[in-house]
Design a protein around this motif. Structure first.
Motif, PDB file in Angstrom:
ATOM      1  N   HIS A 163     -33.001  23.413  10.257  1.00  0.00           N
ATOM      2  CA  HIS A 163     -32.020  23.151  11.535  1.00  0.00           C
ATOM      3  C   HIS A 163     -32.124  24.217  12.377  1.00  0.00           C
ATOM      4  CE1 HIS A 163     -29.150  26.185  10.047  1.00  0.00           C
ATOM      5  NE2 HIS A 163     -29.349  25.710   8.680  1.00  0.00           N
ATOM      6  N   GLY A 164     -31.579  23.979  13.638  1.00  0.00           N
ATOM      7  CA  GLY A 164     -31.421  24.960  14.825  1.00  0.00           C
ATOM      8  C   GLY A 164     -30.177  25.818  14.432  1.00  0.00           C
ATOM      9  N   ILE A 207     -44.137  19.412  12.277  1.00  0.00           N
ATOM     10  CA  ILE A 207     -43.549  18.965  13.422  1.00  0.00           C
ATOM     11  C   ILE A 207     -42.516  19.904  14.221  1.00  0.00           C
ATOM     12  CG2 ILE A 207     -41.909  17.178  14.296  1.00  0.00           C
ATOM     13  CD1 ILE A 207     -42.577  15.598  11.986  1.00  0.00           C
ATOM     14  N   LEU A 208     -42.845  20.506  15.443  1.00  0.00           N
ATOM     15  CA  LEU A 208     -42.360  21.533  16.096  1.00  0.00           C
ATOM     16  C   LEU A 208     -41.250  21.040  17.233  1.00  0.00           C
ATOM     17  CD1 LEU A 208     -45.448  23.959  16.145  1.00  0.00           C
ATOM     18  CD2 LEU A 208     -43.582  23.369  14.448  1.00  0.00           C
ATOM     19  N   TYR A 209     -40.165  21.022  17.074  1.00  0.00           N
ATOM     20  CA  TYR A 209     -39.173  20.042  17.853  1.00  0.00           C
ATOM     21  C   TYR A 209     -38.282  20.864  18.635  1.00  0.00           C
ATOM     22  CZ  TYR A 209     -35.949  16.072  18.870  1.00  0.00           C
ATOM     23  OH  TYR A 209     -35.234  15.174  19.416  1.00  0.00           O
ATOM     24  N   ALA A 210     -38.423  21.079  19.856  1.00  0.00           N
ATOM     25  CA  ALA A 210     -37.634  21.937  20.848  1.00  0.00           C
ATOM     26  C   ALA A 210     -37.399  23.147  20.578  1.00  0.00           C
ATOM     27  CB  ALA A 210     -36.566  21.098  21.235  1.00  0.00           C
ATOM     28  N   GLY A 211     -38.518  24.086  20.223  1.00  0.00           N
ATOM     29  CA  GLY A 211     -38.428  25.289  19.631  1.00  0.00           C
ATOM     30  C   GLY A 211     -39.505  26.279  19.890  1.00  0.00           C
ATOM     31  N   GLY A 212     -39.461  27.707  19.882  1.00  0.00           N
ATOM     32  CA  GLY A 212     -40.688  28.594  20.338  1.00  0.00           C
ATOM     33  C   GLY A 212     -41.373  29.002  19.020  1.00  0.00           C
ATOM     34  N   ASP A 255     -34.793  19.185  28.932  1.00  0.00           N
ATOM     35  CA  ASP A 255     -34.288  20.336  28.126  1.00  0.00           C
ATOM     36  C   ASP A 255     -33.948  21.492  29.120  1.00  0.00           C
ATOM     37  OD1 ASP A 255     -34.059  22.677  26.344  1.00  0.00           O
ATOM     38  OD2 ASP A 255     -35.311  21.309  24.930  1.00  0.00           O
ATOM     39  N   PRO A 256     -32.734  21.998  28.753  1.00  0.00           N
ATOM     40  CA  PRO A 256     -32.262  23.203  30.085  1.00  0.00           C
ATOM     41  C   PRO A 256     -32.883  24.613  29.581  1.00  0.00           C
ATOM     42  CG  PRO A 256     -30.677  22.633  28.392  1.00  0.00           C
ATOM     43  CD  PRO A 256     -31.534  21.726  28.311  1.00  0.00           C
ATOM     44  N   TYR A 257     -33.481  24.589  28.438  1.00  0.00           N
ATOM     45  CA  TYR A 257     -33.910  25.883  27.897  1.00  0.00           C
ATOM     46  C   TYR A 257     -35.546  25.982  28.333  1.00  0.00           C
ATOM     47  CZ  TYR A 257     -29.616  25.957  25.004  1.00  0.00           C
ATOM     48  OH  TYR A 257     -28.312  26.323  24.712  1.00  0.00           O
ATOM     49  N   LEU A 258     -36.067  24.916  28.734  1.00  0.00           N
ATOM     50  CA  LEU A 258     -37.329  24.914  28.991  1.00  0.00           C
ATOM     51  C   LEU A 258     -37.728  24.848  30.289  1.00  0.00           C
ATOM     52  CD1 LEU A 258     -40.009  24.748  27.436  1.00  0.00           C
ATOM     53  CD2 LEU A 258     -40.337  22.320  27.532  1.00  0.00           C
ATOM     54  N   THR A 259     -37.778  26.147  31.135  1.00  0.00           N
ATOM     55  CA  THR A 259     -38.090  26.164  32.630  1.00  0.00           C
ATOM     56  C   THR A 259     -39.630  25.748  32.519  1.00  0.00           C
ATOM     57  OG1 THR A 259     -38.801  28.500  32.264  1.00  0.00           O
ATOM     58  CG2 THR A 259     -36.450  27.664  32.807  1.00  0.00           C
ATOM     59  N   GLU A 260     -39.876  25.654  33.966  1.00  0.00           N
ATOM     60  CA  GLU A 260     -41.478  25.424  34.289  1.00  0.00           C
ATOM     61  C   GLU A 260     -42.514  26.289  33.752  1.00  0.00           C
ATOM     62  OE1 GLU A 260     -43.287  22.648  35.190  1.00  0.00           O
ATOM     63  OE2 GLU A 260     -41.352  21.634  35.053  1.00  0.00           O
ATOM     64  N   VAL A 273     -32.236  15.878  26.572  1.00  0.00           N
ATOM     65  CA  VAL A 273     -32.051  17.164  26.702  1.00  0.00           C
ATOM     66  C   VAL A 273     -32.660  18.178  25.452  1.00  0.00           C
ATOM     67  CG1 VAL A 273     -30.298  17.116  28.558  1.00  0.00           C
ATOM     68  CG2 VAL A 273     -29.504  16.939  26.157  1.00  0.00           C
ATOM     69  N   HIS A 274     -31.741  19.205  25.181  1.00  0.00           N
ATOM     70  CA  HIS A 274     -32.141  19.605  23.821  1.00  0.00           C
ATOM     71  C   HIS A 274     -31.331  19.348  22.599  1.00  0.00           C
ATOM     72  CE1 HIS A 274     -33.616  23.517  21.886  1.00  0.00           C
ATOM     73  NE2 HIS A 274     -32.756  23.674  21.419  1.00  0.00           N
ATOM     74  N   GLU A 275     -31.868  18.288  22.275  1.00  0.00           N
ATOM     75  CA  GLU A 275     -31.193  17.441  21.051  1.00  0.00           C
ATOM     76  C   GLU A 275     -32.270  16.801  20.378  1.00  0.00           C
ATOM     77  OE1 GLU A 275     -29.222  14.056  23.143  1.00  0.00           O
ATOM     78  OE2 GLU A 275     -30.841  14.171  24.536  1.00  0.00           O
ATOM     79  N   VAL A 276     -31.515  16.542  18.981  1.00  0.00           N
ATOM     80  CA  VAL A 276     -32.723  15.668  18.171  1.00  0.00           C
ATOM     81  C   VAL A 276     -32.011  14.109  18.251  1.00  0.00           C
ATOM     82  CG1 VAL A 276     -33.008  15.295  15.761  1.00  0.00           C
ATOM     83  CG2 VAL A 276     -32.481  17.426  16.683  1.00  0.00           C
ATOM     84  N   LYS A 277     -32.936  13.060  18.403  1.00  0.00           N
ATOM     85  CA  LYS A 277     -32.848  11.923  18.246  1.00  0.00           C
ATOM     86  C   LYS A 277     -33.250  11.123  17.135  1.00  0.00           C
ATOM     87  CE  LYS A 277     -32.112  11.132  23.541  1.00  0.00           C
ATOM     88  NZ  LYS A 277     -32.620  10.379  24.696  1.00  0.00           N
ATOM     89  N   LYS A 278     -32.767  10.194  16.635  1.00  0.00           N
ATOM     90  CA  LYS A 278     -33.214   9.608  15.685  1.00  0.00           C
ATOM     91  C   LYS A 278     -34.187   8.668  16.145  1.00  0.00           C
ATOM     92  CE  LYS A 278     -28.663   9.266  13.020  1.00  0.00           C
ATOM     93  NZ  LYS A 278     -27.821   8.226  12.596  1.00  0.00           N
ATOM     94  N   SER A 279     -34.248   8.101  17.382  1.00  0.00           N
ATOM     95  CA  SER A 279     -35.153   7.259  17.959  1.00  0.00           C
ATOM     96  C   SER A 279     -36.625   8.079  18.004  1.00  0.00           C
ATOM     97  CB  SER A 279     -34.758   6.681  19.282  1.00  0.00           C
ATOM     98  OG  SER A 279     -34.423   7.823  20.261  1.00  0.00           O
ATOM     99  N   VAL A 280     -36.471   9.247  18.020  1.00  0.00           N
ATOM    100  CA  VAL A 280     -37.499  10.224  18.233  1.00  0.00           C
ATOM    101  C   VAL A 280     -38.384  10.518  16.903  1.00  0.00           C
ATOM    102  CG1 VAL A 280     -38.577  12.582  18.873  1.00  0.00           C
ATOM    103  CG2 VAL A 280     -36.829  11.149  20.477  1.00  0.00           C
ATOM    104  N   ILE A 281     -37.092  10.548  15.976  1.00  0.00           N
ATOM    105  CA  ILE A 281     -37.733  10.673  14.351  1.00  0.00           C
ATOM    106  C   ILE A 281     -38.573   9.479  14.175  1.00  0.00           C
ATOM    107  CG2 ILE A 281     -36.940  11.266  12.155  1.00  0.00           C
ATOM    108  CD1 ILE A 281     -36.419  13.499  13.896  1.00  0.00           C
TER     109      ILE A 281
END
Length: 214
Positions: free
Chosen positions: A34-35, A138-143, A171-176, A202-210
């Protein structure tokens, strides 16, 4: 006199949570990290729409717990900080190894290692350091930590592990700049073999994406 830093070794106990049952019918076993700010039992809600007979989900618990606000009601947790990172990382390896040993996952099951946000850094470090041969990473929204190199993951290439990166287009944490840096890093680490999934969010886990991960 200046304060002196000392060190002591001792045994400790931590929990983890699971979803569904590991049976002969189970096809996929997940280890989901988890995050920051989550507790493992609540993180499992994002996986509760997967077919229960096919998926068994293991959610390790970050050890550093804290109150999320000044009402002192809701508790979250963190895996690591910049304080004593090397020492604490070693402790996390020992904990995750213990979870894996206790679960005793049969080699016939397909192993998925999933990291979200801060959990990505833990997932990649642990997989690389312990040479965890998983079927999907699976690397989801992280560095990914900068100390990791292509050689850290060469065994995954030999194992033909499927690498999937996931990120929200808002995702607000991911600038260009960060997006460009991450793309270059992922291409370099996984030799251009990682698949990218970009979802509307945004910066979130979505069941639809899973559900799209299969």
């Amino acid at each position: 006199m200046k304060p002196k830093k000392n060190q002591v070794q001792y045994n400790t106990v931590n929990t983890y949570s699971t979803l569904n049952e590991l049976t002969d019918d189970t096809e996929y076993v997940w280890i989901v990290l988890h995050g920051i700010g989550y507790l493992s039992r609540y993180f499992l809600k994002y996986f509760d729409e997967l077919p229960t007979d096919e998926h068994y989900v293991i959610a390790p618990q970050a050890p550093s717990k804290y109150y999320l606000d000044n009402t002192y009601r809701h508790v979250g947790a963190s895996w690591l900080t910049k304080e004593e990172t090397v020492l604490e990382t070693g402790n996390l390896y020992a904990y995750l190894d213990a979870v894996l040993e206790k679960e005793n996952i049969p080699s016939t099951k397909k192993l998925i290692v999933f990291g979200y946000s801060q959990g990505v850094s833990i997932a990649t470090r642990w997989v690389a350091h312990r040479k965890i041969k998983c079927d999907k990473l699976i690397l989801y929204a992280g560095g990914i930590p900068k100390e990791l190199q292509p050689s850290s993951f060469s065994f995954l290439m030999e194992n033909k592990t499927e690498i999937i990166t996931v990120v929200g287009n808002k995702d607000p944490y991911l600038t260009e700049e960060r997006r460009t840096e991450a793309t270059v890093q992922i291409e370099r680490l996984f030799l251009g073999k990682a698949k990218a999934l970009v979802f509307d969010g945004v910066h979130e886990v979505k069941k639809s994406v899973i559900r799209q991960l299969f």
